[in-house]
Motif scaffolding. Structure first.
Motif, short mmCIF file in Angstrom:
data_model
loop_
_atom_site.label_atom_id
_atom_site.label_comp_id
_atom_site.label_asym_id
_atom_site.label_seq_id
_atom_site.Cartn_x
_atom_site.Cartn_y
_atom_site.Cartn_z
N ILE A 1 6.71 -0.79 4.73
CA ILE A 1 7.55 -1.65 5.58
C ILE A 1 6.75 -2.22 6.76
CG2 ILE A 1 9.66 -0.46 4.92
CD1 ILE A 1 9.61 1.01 7.57
N VAL A 2 5.62 -1.60 7.10
CA VAL A 2 4.80 -2.12 8.20
C VAL A 2 3.88 -3.23 7.72
CG1 VAL A 2 2.94 -1.55 9.82
CG2 VAL A 2 4.89 -0.01 9.58
N ARG A 3 3.29 -3.04 6.52
CA ARG A 3 2.25 -3.97 6.06
C ARG A 3 2.77 -5.09 5.17
NH1 ARG A 3 -1.82 0.93 4.31
NH2 ARG A 3 -2.11 1.81 6.41
N GLU A 4 3.87 -4.86 4.45
CA GLU A 4 4.38 -5.89 3.55
C GLU A 4 5.20 -6.91 4.35
OE1 GLU A 4 3.67 -6.37 0.46
OE2 GLU A 4 2.43 -4.58 0.29
N LYS A 5 4.68 -8.13 4.43
CA LYS A 5 5.31 -9.16 5.25
C LYS A 5 6.49 -9.83 4.55
CE LYS A 5 2.12 -8.35 8.25
NZ LYS A 5 2.44 -7.49 9.42
N HIS A 6 6.64 -9.61 3.24
CA HIS A 6 7.70 -10.29 2.50
C HIS A 6 9.08 -9.70 2.76
CE1 HIS A 6 4.74 -12.64 0.42
NE2 HIS A 6 4.13 -11.56 -0.02
#
Length: 240
Positions: free
Chosen positions: A55-60
């Motif tokens: 949830i921190v790294r996935e921008k989608h």
């Protein structure tokens, strides 16, 4: 008990699933926003779990939508320690950040009434319908065929409907529905939940998710006032 896990593929996710299975929790995994939408249409959940790196790294992912999930369900954030192969759960219902955190969270979820994620408002509507377990021939009204059950919807949404029936259905089963006043084309659906007969406060029937929607049905749903909302498969009652 059914959980929703938002996590990317990898060793961390594998360990989360192993620990949840050990604790007696079945888990639906969503790696992408599209998978999250699909999961939302099919199941009720006792709780939701978020892999922190995902949830921190996935921008989608829409952070606002994830926050709404956390407000609807008991929720916890999961972290994986590769050096010790340990899983840690953090959150309001997860207890301290220790190896026992996940078991504390799962135990808390057992008392939570499973809910389905809603993505649109239900509209009360009584559309004539014929319910089938297998795909019927186009234009077959079901006369004299025990495979087709004449019934009607109790309510509908842009993503599904609730049909009155006293027949036993299992969650996940495929179903076909013909709406004769709308279109002769059979609509492929999946059972999202089943309300058995003999409950005093709930109409018996099945909540069905549309797996496909013919243009004529989309137009009819729009005419009835069905619109997409923030976070819906129709259900028997007015509450979640």
């Amino acid at each position: 008990m059914h959980m929703l896990l938002v996590a990317r593929r990898g060793r961390a996710r594998d360990r989360f699933l192993e620990e949840l299975a050990r604790l007696g929790a079945h888990c639906q995994v969503a790696e992408t926003p599209e998978e999250l939408t699909q999961a939302a249409r099919l199941c009720r959940y006792n709780g939701v779990l978020f892999d922190v790196p995902t949830i921190v790294r996935e921008k989608h992912f829409d952070k606002g939508a994830l926050q709404k999930l956390a407000e609807i369900y008991p929720s916890a954030r999961l972290k994986y320690d590769a050096s010790t192969d340990a899983v840690f759960a953090l959150g309001t219902d997860a207890g301290p950040p220790s190896r026992d955190g996940l078991s504390v969270f799962v135990a808390a979820c057992r008392d939570f009434l499973p809910r389905i994620i809603r993505r649109g408002e239900r509209v009360e509507a009584h559309l004539p319908a014929i319910l089938w377990r297998t795909r019927p021939p186009v234009g077959d009204p079901g006369d004299g065929d025990p495979g087709g059950e004449r019934t009607c919807t109790l309510n509908v949404s842009i993503l599904g409907c609730f049909l009155f029936t006293t027949t036993q259905w299992a969650i996940g089963e495929e179903a076909w529905v013909v709406f004769p006043d709308v279109t002769e084309e059979p609509v492929r659906m999946r059972v999202a939940w089943h309300e058995p007969w003999a409950k005093r406060r709930t109409a018996p029937g099945v909540g069905l998710a549309f797996l496909e929607t013919p243009p004529a049905l989309v137009a009819e749903l729009g005419r009835l006032g069905c619109v997409t909302g923030e976070m819906a498969i129709a259900c028997a009652g007015k509450g979640l």
